[in-house]
Motif scaffolding. Structure first.
Motif, PDB file in Angstrom:
ATOM      1  N   ALA A 133       0.122 -14.902   2.240  1.00 54.42           N
ATOM      2  CA  ALA A 133       1.500 -15.197   1.551  1.00 54.42           C
ATOM      3  C   ALA A 133       0.923 -15.554   0.223  1.00 54.42           C
ATOM      4  O   ALA A 133       0.046 -16.531  -0.067  1.00 54.42           O
ATOM      5  CB  ALA A 133       2.187 -16.239   2.378  1.00 54.42           C
ATOM      6  N   ASP A 134       1.903 -15.201  -0.700  1.00 54.00           N
ATOM      7  CA  ASP A 134       1.798 -15.750  -1.979  1.00 54.00           C
ATOM      8  C   ASP A 134       3.413 -15.830  -2.680  1.00 54.00           C
ATOM      9  O   ASP A 134       3.704 -14.930  -3.006  1.00 54.00           O
ATOM     10  CB  ASP A 134       1.034 -14.757  -2.895  1.00 54.00           C
ATOM     11  N   ASP A 135       3.826 -17.313  -2.623  1.00 49.86           N
ATOM     12  CA  ASP A 135       5.265 -17.339  -3.332  1.00 49.86           C
ATOM     13  C   ASP A 135       5.403 -17.090  -4.781  1.00 49.86           C
ATOM     14  O   ASP A 135       6.296 -16.620  -5.310  1.00 49.86           O
ATOM     15  CB  ASP A 135       5.687 -18.783  -3.305  1.00 49.86           C
ATOM     16  N   LYS A 136       4.240 -16.711  -5.478  1.00 52.01           N
ATOM     17  CA  LYS A 136       4.329 -16.464  -6.981  1.00 52.01           C
ATOM     18  C   LYS A 136       3.939 -14.969  -7.190  1.00 52.01           C
ATOM     19  O   LYS A 136       4.281 -14.476  -8.301  1.00 52.01           O
ATOM     20  CB  LYS A 136       3.360 -17.189  -7.665  1.00 52.01           C
ATOM     21  N   ALA A 137       4.082 -14.366  -5.969  1.00 53.27           N
ATOM     22  CA  ALA A 137       3.585 -12.807  -6.235  1.00 53.27           C
ATOM     23  C   ALA A 137       5.032 -12.173  -6.301  1.00 53.27           C
ATOM     24  O   ALA A 137       5.993 -12.684  -6.088  1.00 53.27           O
ATOM     25  CB  ALA A 137       2.931 -12.267  -4.831  1.00 53.27           C
ATOM     26  N   PRO A 138       5.143 -10.811  -7.116  1.00 52.45           N
ATOM     27  CA  PRO A 138       6.460 -10.105  -7.249  1.00 52.45           C
ATOM     28  C   PRO A 138       6.690  -9.846  -5.813  1.00 52.45           C
ATOM     29  O   PRO A 138       6.041 -10.034  -4.745  1.00 52.45           O
ATOM     30  CB  PRO A 138       5.828  -8.748  -7.727  1.00 52.45           C
ATOM     31  N   ALA A 139       8.064  -9.466  -5.618  1.00 50.03           N
ATOM     32  CA  ALA A 139       8.890  -9.340  -4.336  1.00 50.03           C
ATOM     33  C   ALA A 139       8.062  -8.154  -3.762  1.00 50.03           C
ATOM     34  O   ALA A 139       7.862  -8.174  -2.571  1.00 50.03           O
ATOM     35  CB  ALA A 139      10.207  -9.236  -4.797  1.00 50.03           C
ATOM     36  N   LYS A 140       7.913  -7.254  -4.708  1.00 51.49           N
ATOM     37  CA  LYS A 140       7.022  -5.893  -3.974  1.00 51.49           C
ATOM     38  C   LYS A 140       5.589  -5.774  -4.946  1.00 51.49           C
ATOM     39  O   LYS A 140       5.803  -5.345  -6.023  1.00 51.49           O
ATOM     40  CB  LYS A 140       7.643  -4.656  -4.173  1.00 51.49           C
ATOM     41  N   GLN A 141       4.513  -6.235  -4.133  1.00 48.79           N
ATOM     42  CA  GLN A 141       3.301  -6.020  -4.926  1.00 48.79           C
ATOM     43  C   GLN A 141       2.540  -4.990  -4.632  1.00 48.79           C
ATOM     44  O   GLN A 141       2.561  -4.692  -3.326  1.00 48.79           O
ATOM     45  CB  GLN A 141       2.399  -7.328  -4.709  1.00 48.79           C
ATOM     46  N   ILE A 142       2.119  -3.886  -5.596  1.00 47.96           N
ATOM     47  CA  ILE A 142       1.691  -2.724  -5.407  1.00 47.96           C
ATOM     48  C   ILE A 142       0.061  -2.680  -5.279  1.00 47.96           C
ATOM     49  O   ILE A 142      -0.289  -3.326  -6.206  1.00 47.96           O
ATOM     50  CB  ILE A 142       2.106  -1.874  -6.302  1.00 47.96           C
ATOM     51  N   GLY A 143      -0.445  -2.289  -4.272  1.00 42.93           N
ATOM     52  CA  GLY A 143      -1.899  -2.154  -4.237  1.00 42.93           C
ATOM     53  C   GLY A 143      -2.441  -0.816  -3.457  1.00 42.93           C
ATOM     54  O   GLY A 143      -1.553   0.043  -3.282  1.00 42.93           O
ATOM     55  N   LYS A 144      -3.787  -0.964  -3.085  1.00 43.82           N
ATOM     56  CA  LYS A 144      -4.415   0.256  -2.419  1.00 43.82           C
ATOM     57  C   LYS A 144      -5.227  -0.198  -1.280  1.00 43.82           C
ATOM     58  O   LYS A 144      -6.002  -1.285  -1.470  1.00 43.82           O
ATOM     59  CB  LYS A 144      -5.073   1.100  -3.364  1.00 43.82           C
ATOM     60  N   ILE A 145      -5.245   0.574  -0.187  1.00 38.37           N
ATOM     61  CA  ILE A 145      -6.206   0.259   0.791  1.00 38.37           C
ATOM     62  C   ILE A 145      -7.030   1.664   0.844  1.00 38.37           C
ATOM     63  O   ILE A 145      -6.540   2.839   0.822  1.00 38.37           O
ATOM     64  CB  ILE A 145      -5.783  -0.104   2.178  1.00 38.37           C
ATOM     65  N   ILE A 146      -8.462   1.412   0.968  1.00 37.84           N
ATOM     66  CA  ILE A 146      -9.443   2.621   0.918  1.00 37.84           C
ATOM     67  C   ILE A 146      -9.984   2.647   2.178  1.00 37.84           C
ATOM     68  O   ILE A 146     -10.559   1.845   2.586  1.00 37.84           O
ATOM     69  CB  ILE A 146     -10.502   2.589  -0.077  1.00 37.84           C
ATOM     70  N   TYR A 147      -9.725   3.799   3.152  1.00 33.53           N
ATOM     71  CA  TYR A 147     -10.442   3.984   4.387  1.00 33.53           C
ATOM     72  C   TYR A 147     -11.314   5.272   4.146  1.00 33.53           C
ATOM     73  O   TYR A 147     -11.051   6.197   3.672  1.00 33.53           O
ATOM     74  CB  TYR A 147      -9.227   4.447   5.486  1.00 33.53           C
ATOM     75  N   LYS A 148     -12.717   4.897   4.710  1.00 31.76           N
ATOM     76  CA  LYS A 148     -13.794   5.842   4.716  1.00 31.76           C
ATOM     77  C   LYS A 148     -13.777   6.427   6.200  1.00 31.76           C
ATOM     78  O   LYS A 148     -14.217   5.659   7.188  1.00 31.76           O
ATOM     79  CB  LYS A 148     -14.847   5.394   4.004  1.00 31.76           C
ATOM     80  N   PHE A 149     -13.608   7.623   6.498  1.00 26.94           N
ATOM     81  CA  PHE A 149     -13.813   8.219   7.714  1.00 26.94           C
ATOM     82  C   PHE A 149     -15.014   9.086   7.853  1.00 26.94           C
ATOM     83  O   PHE A 149     -15.266   9.733   6.836  1.00 26.94           O
ATOM     84  CB  PHE A 149     -12.715   9.034   8.100  1.00 26.94           C
ATOM     85  N   SER A 150     -15.741   8.897   9.058  1.00 30.93           N
ATOM     86  CA  SER A 150     -17.101   9.719   9.059  1.00 30.93           C
ATOM     87  C   SER A 150     -16.895  10.441  10.629  1.00 30.93           C
ATOM     88  O   SER A 150     -16.074  10.487  11.106  1.00 30.93           O
ATOM     89  CB  SER A 150     -18.090   8.648   9.357  1.00 30.93           C
ATOM     90  N   LEU A 151     -17.669  11.477  10.322  1.00 30.87           N
ATOM     91  CA  LEU A 151     -17.568  12.421  11.633  1.00 30.87           C
ATOM     92  C   LEU A 151     -18.119  11.679  13.087  1.00 30.87           C
ATOM     93  O   LEU A 151     -18.690  10.626  12.949  1.00 30.87           O
ATOM     94  CB  LEU A 151     -18.830  13.678  11.481  1.00 30.87           C
ATOM     95  N   SER A 152     -17.417  12.247  14.071  1.00 31.70           N
ATOM     96  CA  SER A 152     -17.466  11.414  15.375  1.00 31.70           C
ATOM     97  C   SER A 152     -18.865  11.798  15.941  1.00 31.70           C
ATOM     98  O   SER A 152     -19.519  12.783  15.362  1.00 31.70           O
ATOM     99  CB  SER A 152     -16.541  12.172  16.246  1.00 31.70           C
ATOM    100  N   GLN A 153     -19.597  10.668  16.628  1.00 35.12           N
ATOM    101  CA  GLN A 153     -20.973  11.069  16.971  1.00 35.12           C
ATOM    102  C   GLN A 153     -20.872  11.949  18.366  1.00 35.12           C
ATOM    103  O   GLN A 153     -19.980  11.717  19.383  1.00 35.12           O
ATOM    104  CB  GLN A 153     -21.651   9.796  17.342  1.00 35.12           C
TER     105      GLN A 153
END
Length: 89
Positions: free
Chosen positions: A69-89
């Protein structure tokens, strides 16, 4: 991996893909002040595989992620999450 200026992920959910695909999925996220992900859009710039069976688990994982939580952050803070998928074994 995630990018959200000055915030830390408290939990990082993982969802298993149900296809045999590999690649990177970048998810654009909006996070509120309490740290909840309120919006997730998978397949944005930087994504290397736009297969639905990778986009869906990436979106579900992003929506389940919680940031500090961050009370000083914007009401809607924009960012990214990066997921790396690999081939199933």
């Amino acid at each position: 991996n995630y990018l959200l200026g000055g915030r830390k992920a408290l939990n990082k959910e993982k969802f298993v893909q149900d296809c045999n695909e590999a690649g990177t999925v970048v998810v654009s996220i909006e996070v509120d002040r309490s740290g909840r992900v309120i919006s997730a859009t998978p397949g944005v710039r930087g994504t290397t595989n736009n297969t639905r069976c990778l986009l869906e688990p990436a979106k579900r994982a992003a929506l389940a992620t919680k940031f500090n939580a961050d009370d000083k952050a914007p009401a809607k803070q924009i960012g990214k999450i990066i997921y790396k998928f690999s081939l199933s074994q």
